[in-house]
Design a protein around this motif. Structure first.
Motif, PDB file in Angstrom:
ATOM      1  N   VAL A   1      42.998  42.134  35.816  1.00  0.00           N
ATOM      2  CA  VAL A   1      43.947  42.513  34.364  1.00  0.00           C
ATOM      3  C   VAL A   1      42.938  41.126  34.081  1.00  0.00           C
ATOM      4  CG1 VAL A   1      46.214  42.163  33.764  1.00  0.00           C
ATOM      5  CG2 VAL A   1      45.950  43.516  35.190  1.00  0.00           C
ATOM      6  N   ASP A   2      42.811  39.798  34.396  1.00  0.00           N
ATOM      7  CA  ASP A   2      42.212  38.754  34.184  1.00  0.00           C
ATOM      8  C   ASP A   2      41.472  39.098  32.668  1.00  0.00           C
ATOM      9  OD1 ASP A   2      42.758  36.061  33.168  1.00  0.00           O
ATOM     10  OD2 ASP A   2      41.396  35.860  34.670  1.00  0.00           O
ATOM     11  N   ARG A   3      40.059  40.046  33.224  1.00  0.00           N
ATOM     12  CA  ARG A   3      39.424  40.254  32.100  1.00  0.00           C
ATOM     13  C   ARG A   3      40.068  41.235  31.022  1.00  0.00           C
ATOM     14  NH1 ARG A   3      33.214  42.812  34.114  1.00  0.00           N
ATOM     15  NH2 ARG A   3      32.936  40.763  34.850  1.00  0.00           N
ATOM     16  N   LEU A   4      40.505  41.838  31.347  1.00  0.00           N
ATOM     17  CA  LEU A   4      41.018  42.877  30.447  1.00  0.00           C
ATOM     18  C   LEU A   4      42.185  42.099  28.847  1.00  0.00           C
ATOM     19  CD1 LEU A   4      41.581  45.899  28.898  1.00  0.00           C
ATOM     20  CD2 LEU A   4      43.840  45.416  30.787  1.00  0.00           C
ATOM     21  N   LEU A   5      42.743  40.790  29.377  1.00  0.00           N
ATOM     22  CA  LEU A   5      43.340  40.056  28.982  1.00  0.00           C
ATOM     23  C   LEU A   5      42.764  38.969  28.285  1.00  0.00           C
ATOM     24  CD1 LEU A   5      47.047  40.492  30.904  1.00  0.00           C
ATOM     25  CD2 LEU A   5      45.881  41.823  28.443  1.00  0.00           C
TER      26      LEU A   5
ATOM     27  N   TYR B   1      31.747  43.738  28.468  1.00  0.00           N
ATOM     28  CA  TYR B   1      32.095  43.357  29.917  1.00  0.00           C
ATOM     29  C   TYR B   1      33.738  44.349  30.216  1.00  0.00           C
ATOM     30  CZ  TYR B   1      28.841  39.885  30.119  1.00  0.00           C
ATOM     31  OH  TYR B   1      27.528  39.205  29.768  1.00  0.00           O
ATOM     32  N   PRO B   2      33.930  45.289  30.094  1.00  0.00           N
ATOM     33  CA  PRO B   2      34.946  46.581  30.485  1.00  0.00           C
ATOM     34  C   PRO B   2      35.551  45.997  31.664  1.00  0.00           C
ATOM     35  CG  PRO B   2      33.286  47.732  30.643  1.00  0.00           C
ATOM     36  CD  PRO B   2      32.501  46.202  30.167  1.00  0.00           C
ATOM     37  N   ALA B   3      36.969  46.076  31.199  1.00  0.00           N
ATOM     38  CA  ALA B   3      38.074  45.484  32.897  1.00  0.00           C
ATOM     39  C   ALA B   3      37.475  46.971  33.969  1.00  0.00           C
ATOM     40  CB  ALA B   3      38.989  45.161  32.373  1.00  0.00           C
ATOM     41  N   ILE B   4      37.820  46.273  34.870  1.00  0.00           N
ATOM     42  CA  ILE B   4      38.672  47.311  36.285  1.00  0.00           C
ATOM     43  C   ILE B   4      39.699  46.961  37.222  1.00  0.00           C
ATOM     44  CG2 ILE B   4      37.534  48.373  37.683  1.00  0.00           C
ATOM     45  CD1 ILE B   4      34.293  47.928  37.251  1.00  0.00           C
ATOM     46  N   ILE B   5      40.099  47.449  37.150  1.00  0.00           N
ATOM     47  CA  ILE B   5      41.212  47.336  37.483  1.00  0.00           C
ATOM     48  C   ILE B   5      42.275  47.829  38.838  1.00  0.00           C
ATOM     49  CG2 ILE B   5      44.171  46.582  37.005  1.00  0.00           C
ATOM     50  CD1 ILE B   5      43.294  45.901  33.607  1.00  0.00           C
ATOM     51  N   ASN B   6      42.238  48.350  40.025  1.00  0.00           N
ATOM     52  CA  ASN B   6      42.294  48.990  41.218  1.00  0.00           C
ATOM     53  C   ASN B   6      41.820  49.725  41.398  1.00  0.00           C
ATOM     54  OD1 ASN B   6      44.986  46.956  41.023  1.00  0.00           O
ATOM     55  ND2 ASN B   6      45.660  48.275  39.858  1.00  0.00           N
TER      56      ASN B   6
ATOM     57  N   ASP C   1      35.134  36.333  29.556  1.00  0.00           N
ATOM     58  CA  ASP C   1      35.586  37.694  30.276  1.00  0.00           C
ATOM     59  C   ASP C   1      34.863  37.789  31.154  1.00  0.00           C
ATOM     60  OD1 ASP C   1      34.618  38.852  28.441  1.00  0.00           O
ATOM     61  OD2 ASP C   1      35.800  40.518  28.349  1.00  0.00           O
ATOM     62  N   SER C   2      33.503  37.790  30.964  1.00  0.00           N
ATOM     63  CA  SER C   2      32.552  37.665  31.979  1.00  0.00           C
ATOM     64  C   SER C   2      32.365  37.500  33.564  1.00  0.00           C
ATOM     65  CB  SER C   2      30.766  37.409  31.085  1.00  0.00           C
ATOM     66  OG  SER C   2      30.470  36.450  31.344  1.00  0.00           O
ATOM     67  N   THR C   3      33.265  36.424  33.327  1.00  0.00           N
ATOM     68  CA  THR C   3      32.869  35.503  34.828  1.00  0.00           C
ATOM     69  C   THR C   3      34.564  35.911  35.095  1.00  0.00           C
ATOM     70  OG1 THR C   3      34.283  33.925  33.556  1.00  0.00           O
ATOM     71  CG2 THR C   3      32.047  33.819  33.894  1.00  0.00           C
ATOM     72  N   ARG C   4      35.377  37.063  34.544  1.00  0.00           N
ATOM     73  CA  ARG C   4      36.231  37.308  35.216  1.00  0.00           C
ATOM     74  C   ARG C   4      36.847  38.838  35.639  1.00  0.00           C
ATOM     75  NH1 ARG C   4      39.797  33.463  33.126  1.00  0.00           N
ATOM     76  NH2 ARG C   4      39.107  32.036  31.727  1.00  0.00           N
ATOM     77  N   GLU C   5      37.643  39.132  36.568  1.00  0.00           N
ATOM     78  CA  GLU C   5      37.949  40.317  36.870  1.00  0.00           C
ATOM     79  C   GLU C   5      39.693  40.675  37.157  1.00  0.00           C
ATOM     80  OE1 GLU C   5      37.264  40.304  41.382  1.00  0.00           O
ATOM     81  OE2 GLU C   5      35.364  39.703  40.554  1.00  0.00           O
TER      82      GLU C   5
ATOM     83  N   ASN D   1      37.073  34.782  22.734  1.00  0.00           N
ATOM     84  CA  ASN D   1      36.672  35.065  23.734  1.00  0.00           C
ATOM     85  C   ASN D   1      36.103  33.686  24.584  1.00  0.00           C
ATOM     86  OD1 ASN D   1      35.553  35.691  26.479  1.00  0.00           O
ATOM     87  ND2 ASN D   1      34.555  37.027  26.006  1.00  0.00           N
ATOM     88  N   GLY D   2      37.110  32.618  24.573  1.00  0.00           N
ATOM     89  CA  GLY D   2      36.792  30.853  24.590  1.00  0.00           C
ATOM     90  C   GLY D   2      36.121  31.140  26.318  1.00  0.00           C
ATOM     91  N   SER D   3      35.706  29.841  26.124  1.00  0.00           N
ATOM     92  CA  SER D   3      35.303  29.772  27.858  1.00  0.00           C
ATOM     93  C   SER D   3      35.724  29.419  29.061  1.00  0.00           C
ATOM     94  CB  SER D   3      33.656  28.752  27.700  1.00  0.00           C
ATOM     95  OG  SER D   3      33.340  28.640  28.725  1.00  0.00           O
ATOM     96  N   PRO D   4      35.640  29.823  30.238  1.00  0.00           N
ATOM     97  CA  PRO D   4      34.992  30.958  30.479  1.00  0.00           C
ATOM     98  C   PRO D   4      34.966  32.679  30.177  1.00  0.00           C
ATOM     99  CG  PRO D   4      35.796  30.121  32.397  1.00  0.00           C
ATOM    100  CD  PRO D   4      36.854  28.965  31.231  1.00  0.00           C
TER     101      PRO D   4
END
Length: 181
Positions: free
Chosen positions: A94-98, A49-54, A88-92, A83-86
């Motif tokens: 910078v939030d996914r990256l961090l 689940y790699p991040a995509i930012i801007n 990072d697969s549910t995030r987008e 990688n606590g619940s929820p």
């Protein structure tokens, strides 16, 4: 991330050449832009689940690997991942990256290789607090930067004093094309 930066003098609002810590809040002020060129866009750990930012796509990264002609490696890598619940697969963005991260290492070195000798780069490491930011926590780190044998300096950072932060450093790649953090 490892961003190619135009030499020789950075604009007044960009970081100095020495390592520094800067706060940021979200995608908009993360400094990531599709108008810039990047080398190492690493999202640890490699969980799919790699991040995509801007519009800038990261690589789901293990502690050692290569992508797009660039490589990275880690000596004494952190042994634990979170990688606590929820998750990072549910995030987008910078939030996914961090959200997910490696931890529990007292001394490790990340090496970025495949850099073009003589080119100017900016390396950024993005962090978040693990809970509500506090004035003084036990999550202290020191990031030391070198470009080959050139000592670029170091900067201490208490990871829980800022909700989101980055440690950054600009440098010119050495003749071997490596940087170490």
């Amino acid at each position: 991330t490892n961003e190619e930066a135009p030499p020789p003098v950075p604009p007044a609002d960009s970081p100095s050449w020495a390592p520094s810590v800067a706060a940021f809040t979200d995608d908009a002020d993360s400094g990531l832009s599709p108008l810039k060129s990047y080398t190492h866009l690493l999202d640890f750990p490699a969980n799919g689940y790699p991040a995509i930012i801007n519009g800038v796509a990261f690589t789901a990264a293990a502690m050692n690997g290569s992508a797009n002609g660039y490589a990275w490696s880690c000596v004494n890598p952190p042994p634990s991942a979170w990688n606590g619940s929820p998750t990072d697969s549910t995030r987008e963005g910078v939030d996914r990256l961090l959200w997910d991260f490696f931890y529990n290492s007292t001394d490790f070195t990340l090496t970025l290789s495949g850099l073009y000798p003589g080119e100017t780069y900016e390396t950024r490491l993005y962090f978040r607090s693990f809970g509500t930011p506090v004035a003084n926590s036990s999550r202290d780190i020191t990031c030391a930067f070198t470009a080959g044998a050139v000592d670029l300096g170091s900067v201490p950072h208490d990871l829980d004093t800022l909700a989101r932060s980055m440690v950054r450093c600009r440098y010119t790649a050495d003749k071997i094309g490596r940087a170490h953090v």
